[in-house]
Motif scaffolding. Structure first.
Motif, PDB file in Angstrom:
ATOM      1  N   LEU A   1      13.719  30.408   4.639  1.00  0.00           N
ATOM      2  CA  LEU A   1      13.480  30.919   3.284  1.00  0.00           C
ATOM      3  C   LEU A   1      13.282  29.795   2.058  1.00  0.00           C
ATOM      4  O   LEU A   1      12.256  29.871   1.503  1.00  0.00           O
ATOM      5  N   ALA A   2      14.095  28.823   2.380  1.00  0.00           N
ATOM      6  CA  ALA A   2      14.150  27.819   1.163  1.00  0.00           C
ATOM      7  C   ALA A   2      12.863  26.926   1.263  1.00  0.00           C
ATOM      8  O   ALA A   2      12.115  26.342   0.270  1.00  0.00           O
ATOM      9  N   ALA A   3      12.264  26.864   2.603  1.00  0.00           N
ATOM     10  CA  ALA A   3      11.188  26.032   2.809  1.00  0.00           C
ATOM     11  C   ALA A   3       9.789  26.622   2.188  1.00  0.00           C
ATOM     12  O   ALA A   3       8.940  26.116   1.776  1.00  0.00           O
ATOM     13  N   HIS A   4       9.896  28.040   1.828  1.00  0.00           N
ATOM     14  CA  HIS A   4       8.723  28.653   1.556  1.00  0.00           C
ATOM     15  C   HIS A   4       9.049  29.324   0.133  1.00  0.00           C
ATOM     16  O   HIS A   4       8.074  29.933  -0.343  1.00  0.00           O
ATOM     17  N   LEU A   5      10.232  29.202  -0.562  1.00  0.00           N
ATOM     18  CA  LEU A   5      10.416  29.625  -1.680  1.00  0.00           C
ATOM     19  C   LEU A   5      10.706  28.521  -2.662  1.00  0.00           C
ATOM     20  O   LEU A   5      10.905  27.350  -2.460  1.00  0.00           O
ATOM     21  N   ALA A   6      10.768  28.789  -4.083  1.00  0.00           N
ATOM     22  CA  ALA A   6      10.925  27.765  -5.263  1.00  0.00           C
ATOM     23  C   ALA A   6      12.482  27.474  -5.094  1.00  0.00           C
ATOM     24  O   ALA A   6      12.696  26.090  -5.477  1.00  0.00           O
ATOM     25  N   ALA A   7      13.256  28.141  -4.779  1.00  0.00           N
ATOM     26  CA  ALA A   7      14.649  27.741  -4.628  1.00  0.00           C
ATOM     27  C   ALA A   7      15.155  28.359  -3.389  1.00  0.00           C
ATOM     28  O   ALA A   7      14.952  29.353  -2.805  1.00  0.00           O
ATOM     29  N   ARG A   8      16.448  27.870  -2.844  1.00  0.00           N
ATOM     30  CA  ARG A   8      17.051  28.263  -1.904  1.00  0.00           C
ATOM     31  C   ARG A   8      17.976  29.617  -2.035  1.00  0.00           C
ATOM     32  O   ARG A   8      18.403  29.600  -3.163  1.00  0.00           O
ATOM     33  N   PRO A   9      17.812  30.805  -1.373  1.00  0.00           N
ATOM     34  CA  PRO A   9      18.461  31.975  -1.621  1.00  0.00           C
ATOM     35  C   PRO A   9      19.896  31.736  -1.657  1.00  0.00           C
ATOM     36  O   PRO A   9      20.497  30.668  -1.239  1.00  0.00           O
ATOM     37  N   ASP A  10      20.855  32.335  -2.359  1.00  0.00           N
ATOM     38  CA  ASP A  10      22.262  32.300  -2.641  1.00  0.00           C
ATOM     39  C   ASP A  10      22.959  32.368  -1.463  1.00  0.00           C
ATOM     40  O   ASP A  10      23.859  31.828  -0.894  1.00  0.00           O
ATOM     41  N   SER A  11      22.671  33.543  -0.497  1.00  0.00           N
ATOM     42  CA  SER A  11      23.461  33.775   0.623  1.00  0.00           C
ATOM     43  C   SER A  11      22.573  34.732   1.589  1.00  0.00           C
ATOM     44  O   SER A  11      21.399  35.379   1.293  1.00  0.00           O
ATOM     45  N   ALA A  12      23.010  34.794   3.008  1.00  0.00           N
ATOM     46  CA  ALA A  12      22.368  35.472   3.885  1.00  0.00           C
ATOM     47  C   ALA A  12      23.571  35.948   4.724  1.00  0.00           C
ATOM     48  O   ALA A  12      24.555  35.361   4.934  1.00  0.00           O
ATOM     49  N   VAL A  13      23.293  37.650   4.921  1.00  0.00           N
ATOM     50  CA  VAL A  13      24.593  38.105   5.816  1.00  0.00           C
ATOM     51  C   VAL A  13      23.841  38.872   6.893  1.00  0.00           C
ATOM     52  O   VAL A  13      22.754  39.743   6.514  1.00  0.00           O
ATOM     53  N   CYS A  14      24.151  38.399   8.284  1.00  0.00           N
ATOM     54  CA  CYS A  14      23.362  38.956   9.674  1.00  0.00           C
ATOM     55  C   CYS A  14      24.352  39.971  10.134  1.00  0.00           C
ATOM     56  O   CYS A  14      25.618  39.803  10.196  1.00  0.00           O
TER      57      CYS A  14
ATOM     58  N   CYS B   1      18.982  41.339   8.870  1.00  0.00           N
ATOM     59  CA  CYS B   1      19.852  40.426   7.755  1.00  0.00           C
ATOM     60  C   CYS B   1      19.750  40.728   6.420  1.00  0.00           C
ATOM     61  O   CYS B   1      18.678  41.061   6.196  1.00  0.00           O
ATOM     62  N   THR B   2      20.675  40.487   5.357  1.00  0.00           N
ATOM     63  CA  THR B   2      20.360  40.846   3.879  1.00  0.00           C
ATOM     64  C   THR B   2      20.570  39.511   3.193  1.00  0.00           C
ATOM     65  O   THR B   2      21.419  38.840   3.502  1.00  0.00           O
ATOM     66  N   VAL B   3      19.399  39.092   2.693  1.00  0.00           N
ATOM     67  CA  VAL B   3      19.469  37.986   1.748  1.00  0.00           C
ATOM     68  C   VAL B   3      19.532  38.214   0.300  1.00  0.00           C
ATOM     69  O   VAL B   3      18.671  39.229  -0.214  1.00  0.00           O
ATOM     70  N   VAL B   4      20.328  37.227  -0.442  1.00  0.00           N
ATOM     71  CA  VAL B   4      20.722  37.763  -1.920  1.00  0.00           C
ATOM     72  C   VAL B   4      20.179  36.445  -2.682  1.00  0.00           C
ATOM     73  O   VAL B   4      20.555  35.213  -2.146  1.00  0.00           O
ATOM     74  N   VAL B   5      19.211  36.861  -3.709  1.00  0.00           N
ATOM     75  CA  VAL B   5      18.691  35.817  -4.534  1.00  0.00           C
ATOM     76  C   VAL B   5      19.136  36.341  -6.070  1.00  0.00           C
ATOM     77  O   VAL B   5      18.425  37.246  -6.553  1.00  0.00           O
TER      78      VAL B   5
END
Length: 184
Positions: free
Chosen positions: A126-139, A153-157
Motif C-alpha cells: 500500500l505504501a508503494a501506491h499511496l502518498a504515505a504509509r498506512p499506520d497499521s494493518a491487522v489481518c 485485513c483491516t488497514v488504518v490510516v
C-alpha cells in the motif's frame, strides 16, 4: 485376515532415517490365495521425521520441533497438518501428497505467510501506491500458500480504516504472490 476389505499396516525400513508404513488391503480371496493391494503411507512419527528433513533441505533454519496431527496416506491430494516450531515460532503447515507411483509418494509442505508477515507485506504494498504509509494493518490470520486462499485485513490510516481481502494468486516454492482488493 483373508477377508475382502481387511487391512493391515506394515513397517518398511529403508534406512535408519527412512521408513514408511504401507496400507495393505485384501482385494480377493480364492481358497488359500489372498490378493491384495498396497498404498504407501507414513505413520505420524514417520511423517514428523520426513517433514523435519524436508524443512532442513528447503534451506530454512532447522526446526526445533515437528508435531503432526496424524500420519499421511499415499493418495494424490491427501493432506496432514503439522506444527513446525523454529526459534520458538510455531507455524501450522500442510503436508500434501502431489503424486504416487507404486509405493513411492511425493509430498510437499504448503508455504505459509505468518499473520505478521502478511501485515507488513500489505503495508509495504500500500505504501508503494499511496502518498504515505498506512499506520497499521491487522489481518485475521496466516495466509496459506494455495492459489485462491484468502485472508481478511483491516488497514488504518489516521482516523480512517478500510477492510481488504487478500487472495493468493501464485505460489513458487516458498514465494507467495497475492492480490488485494477492498472488501465489498
Amino acid at each position: 485376515v483373508g477377508q475382502v476389505g481387511q487391512t493391515a499396516r506394515c513397517d518398511v525400513v529403508m534406512s535408519p532415517t527412512n521408513s514408511f508404513e504401507p496400507l495393505v488391503t485384501v482385494t480377493d480371496v480364492d481358497g488359500p490365495t489372498i490378493d491384495y493391494e498396497m498404498k504407501p503411507a507414513l505413520s505420524q512419527e514417520q511423517l514428523e521425521r520426513a517433514v523435519e528433513r524436508l524443512v532442513s533441505v528447503g534451506g530454512a533454519a532447522p526446526s526445533d520441533k515437528v508435531a503432526c496431527l496424524s500420519g499421511l496416506l499415499g493418495e494424490s491430494g491427501a493432506a496432514a497438518l503439522c506444527d513446525v516450531t523454529t526459534a520458538g515460532v510455531s507455524l501450522r503447515r500442510t503436508a500434501e501428497v502431489g503424486s504416487v507411483e507404486g509405493l513411492m509418494m511425493n509430498f510437499d509442505l504448503v508455504p505459509v505467510l505468518t499473520k505478521a508477515e502478511v501485515e507488513v507485506s500489505l503495508l509495504d504494498e500500500l505504501a508503494a501506491h499511496l502518498a504515505a504509509r498506512p499506520d497499521s494493518a491487522v489481518c485475521a490470520g496466516n495466509l496459506e500458500g494455495r492459489p485462491g486462499t484468502t485472508v481478511e485485513c483491516t488497514v488504518v490510516v489516521g482516523p480512517d480504516s478500510a477492510a481488504f481481502t487478500l487472495t493468493v494468486t501464485a505460489v513458487d516454492g516458498t514465494k507467495i504472490d497475492y492480490s488485494y482488493a477492498p472488501k465489498g
